[in-house]
Design an enzyme around this catalytic site. Structure first.
Site, PDB file in Angstrom:
ATOM      1  N   ASN A   9       0.871  -1.177   0.000  1.00 39.90           N
ATOM      2  CA  ASN A   9       0.000   0.000   0.000  1.00 39.90           C
ATOM      3  C   ASN A   9       0.911   1.231   0.000  1.00 39.90           C
ATOM      4  O   ASN A   9       1.473   1.597   1.028  1.00 39.90           O
ATOM      5  CB  ASN A   9      -0.878  -0.047   1.266  1.00 39.90           C
ATOM      6  CG  ASN A   9      -1.712   1.205   1.437  1.00 39.90           C
ATOM      7  OD1 ASN A   9      -1.780   2.063   0.544  1.00 39.90           O
ATOM      8  ND2 ASN A   9      -2.359   1.326   2.585  1.00 39.90           N
ATOM      9  N   LYS A  11       0.149   4.238  -0.322  1.00 44.45           N
ATOM     10  CA  LYS A  11      -0.509   5.427   0.248  1.00 44.45           C
ATOM     11  C   LYS A  11      -0.278   6.634  -0.666  1.00 44.45           C
ATOM     12  O   LYS A  11      -0.246   6.473  -1.880  1.00 44.45           O
ATOM     13  CB  LYS A  11      -0.027   5.659   1.694  1.00 44.45           C
ATOM     14  CG  LYS A  11      -0.188   4.379   2.534  1.00 44.45           C
ATOM     15  CD  LYS A  11      -0.045   4.588   3.998  1.00 44.45           C
ATOM     16  CE  LYS A  11      -0.239   3.253   4.709  1.00 44.45           C
ATOM     17  NZ  LYS A  11      -0.191   3.353   6.148  1.00 44.45           N
ATOM     18  N   HIS A  95      -9.578   0.980   4.689  1.00 45.68           N
ATOM     19  CA  HIS A  95      -8.333   1.169   5.435  1.00 45.68           C
ATOM     20  C   HIS A  95      -8.593   2.111   6.613  1.00 45.68           C
ATOM     21  O   HIS A  95      -9.383   3.044   6.505  1.00 45.68           O
ATOM     22  CB  HIS A  95      -7.261   1.755   4.507  1.00 45.68           C
ATOM     23  CG  HIS A  95      -5.909   1.753   5.140  1.00 45.68           C
ATOM     24  ND1 HIS A  95      -5.527   2.722   6.039  1.00 45.68           N
ATOM     25  CD2 HIS A  95      -4.876   0.884   5.030  1.00 45.68           C
ATOM     26  CE1 HIS A  95      -4.291   2.454   6.452  1.00 45.68           C
ATOM     27  NE2 HIS A  95      -3.872   1.339   5.864  1.00 45.68           N
ATOM     28  N   GLU A  97      -7.011   4.503   7.793  1.00 50.33           N
ATOM     29  CA  GLU A  97      -6.787   5.935   7.512  1.00 50.33           C
ATOM     30  C   GLU A  97      -8.014   6.545   6.825  1.00 50.33           C
ATOM     31  O   GLU A  97      -8.322   7.714   7.018  1.00 50.33           O
ATOM     32  CB  GLU A  97      -5.521   6.118   6.662  1.00 50.33           C
ATOM     33  CG  GLU A  97      -4.273   5.917   7.517  1.00 50.33           C
ATOM     34  CD  GLU A  97      -3.059   5.401   6.763  1.00 50.33           C
ATOM     35  OE1 GLU A  97      -3.053   5.447   5.519  1.00 50.33           O
ATOM     36  OE2 GLU A  97      -2.125   4.937   7.437  1.00 50.33           O
ATOM     37  N   GLU A 167      -5.583  -5.230  10.506  1.00 46.99           N
ATOM     38  CA  GLU A 167      -4.599  -4.178  10.737  1.00 46.99           C
ATOM     39  C   GLU A 167      -4.918  -3.451  12.040  1.00 46.99           C
ATOM     40  O   GLU A 167      -5.732  -2.517  12.057  1.00 46.99           O
ATOM     41  CB  GLU A 167      -4.635  -3.162   9.594  1.00 46.99           C
ATOM     42  CG  GLU A 167      -4.289  -3.748   8.246  1.00 46.99           C
ATOM     43  CD  GLU A 167      -3.694  -2.696   7.319  1.00 46.99           C
ATOM     44  OE1 GLU A 167      -2.562  -2.894   6.874  1.00 46.99           O
ATOM     45  OE2 GLU A 167      -4.350  -1.673   7.076  1.00 46.99           O
ATOM     46  N   GLY A 173       2.074   2.208  10.885  1.00 52.13           N
ATOM     47  CA  GLY A 173       2.992   3.338  10.770  1.00 52.13           C
ATOM     48  C   GLY A 173       3.669   3.726  12.074  1.00 52.13           C
ATOM     49  O   GLY A 173       4.269   4.791  12.175  1.00 52.13           O
ATOM     50  N   SER A 213       3.194  -2.153  10.441  1.00 49.87           N
ATOM     51  CA  SER A 213       4.645  -2.182  10.683  1.00 49.87           C
ATOM     52  C   SER A 213       5.302  -3.502  10.287  1.00 49.87           C
ATOM     53  O   SER A 213       6.190  -3.996  10.989  1.00 49.87           O
ATOM     54  CB  SER A 213       4.950  -1.831  12.145  1.00 49.87           C
ATOM     55  OG  SER A 213       4.482  -0.529  12.439  1.00 49.87           O
TER      56      SER A 213
HETATM   57  P1  PGA Z   1       2.593   0.292   7.760  1.00 46.95           P
HETATM   58  O1  PGA Z   1       1.153   0.469   7.110  1.00 46.95           O
HETATM   59  O2  PGA Z   1       3.201  -0.960   7.174  1.00 46.95           O
HETATM   60  O3  PGA Z   1       3.363   1.527   7.365  1.00 46.95           O
HETATM   61  O4  PGA Z   1       2.415   0.167   9.234  1.00 46.95           O
HETATM   62  C1  PGA Z   1       0.305  -0.631   6.899  1.00 46.95           C
HETATM   63  C2  PGA Z   1      -0.954  -0.179   6.241  1.00 46.95           C
HETATM   64  O5  PGA Z   1      -1.380   0.951   6.505  1.00 46.95           O
HETATM   65  O6  PGA Z   1      -1.554  -0.911   5.444  1.00 46.95           O
END
Ligand code: PGA
Length: 254
Positions: A9, A11, A95, A97, A167, A173, A213
């Site tokens: 992803n 982003k 997601h 976010e 997740e 993140g 992460s």
């Molecule tokens: P990250 O994000 O690996 O940076 O923690 C995972 C995601 O948002 O799908």
């Protein structure tokens, strides 16, 4: 039996030239790998460019969101058919976010999943608890509610192609991943949930990804777990070396 799936992803990262360079480097690194499925989910603006880069490879294309209508006066939105037109086979839906910053709800996620499946896109539906919810001992309750509402009014024959990504919001993140045991506990719950609400054979074929992460080092432990079938990778997916290493380390029994 279930082929591991690693989805990147990206982003809101990468201009056209940067995106082409990243996908080209990933393709070089993973060109000859079998026994793992790789999906790149770049921003909408570079989907077609990445589609061209991944030709003559097994890498697949995915988007990061989709709207549920086919077309119409919906300024700024992208329809499932437009994603198919760009060469997408997958789409991330719900997601955290998007839930957090763009008012995504389980109800809108349900509509998006339906629209994606109808056009033949495989949705990667994200679920996960916040730190507050985990600390209050509500993780399973939260996941149960999200699954129930996101998948309301579906029959098993409607959801073939669905992928679930667990997740935990506190792990996204932050550099703080769930341990393999913490993740496996939730993955097992999710698989059983599908067994009870859909069917045994569907639940056994369902791929459940872990996200939050993920790095080349921790994927090795995560992928050993019975119900962890791959990863949805954010930060580490926009570096060709780390993403390729995650892919290589996700091949079971290697
Ligand atoms: P990250 O994000 O690996 O940076 O923690 C995972 C995601 O948002 O799908």
């Amino acid at each position: 039996m279930r082929k591991p799936l690693i989805a990147g992803n990206w982003k809101m990262h990468k201009t056209i030239n940067e995106a082409i360079a990243l996908a080209t480097n990933i393709k070089k690194e993973v060109a000859n790998l079998r026994n793992v499925e790789v999906v790149l989910c770049p921003p909408f603006t570079v989907l077609s460019h990445i589609y061209n880069v991944i030709q003559e490879s097994d890498i697949k294309l995915g988007a990061q969101d989709v709207f549920w209508e086919k077309e119409g006066a919906y300024t700024g939105e992208i329809s499932p058919i437009m994603l198919k037109d760009c060469g997408c086979e997958y789409v991330i839906i719900g997601h955290s976010e998007r839930r957090q910053y763009f008012s995504e709800t389980d109800q809108t996620i349900n509509k998006k999943i339906k629209a994606a499946l109808e056009i033949g896109l495989n949705p990667i539906c994200c679920v996960g608890e916040t730190l507050e919810e985990r600390e209050a001992g509500k993780t399973i309750e939260v996941i149960n509610k999200q699954l129930k509402q996101c998948l309301i009014n579906f029959k098993v024959e409607d959801i073939l192609g669905l992928v679930i990504a667990y997740e935990p919001v506190w792990a996204i993140g932050t550099g703080k991943n769930a341990t393999a045991q913490q993740a496996e506990e939730v993955h097992k719950f999710i698989r059983n949930w599908f067994k009870e609400n859909f069917s045994t054979s569907f639940s056994e074929s369902l791929r459940i990804l872990y996200g939050g992460s993920v790095k080349p080092t921790n994927i090795k432990e995560l992928i050993k777990e019975e119900d962890i079938d791959g990863a949805l990778v954010g930060g580490a997916s926009i570096d060709a070396i780390s993403f390729s290493q995650i892919i290589k380390n996700a091949i079971k029994n290697v």
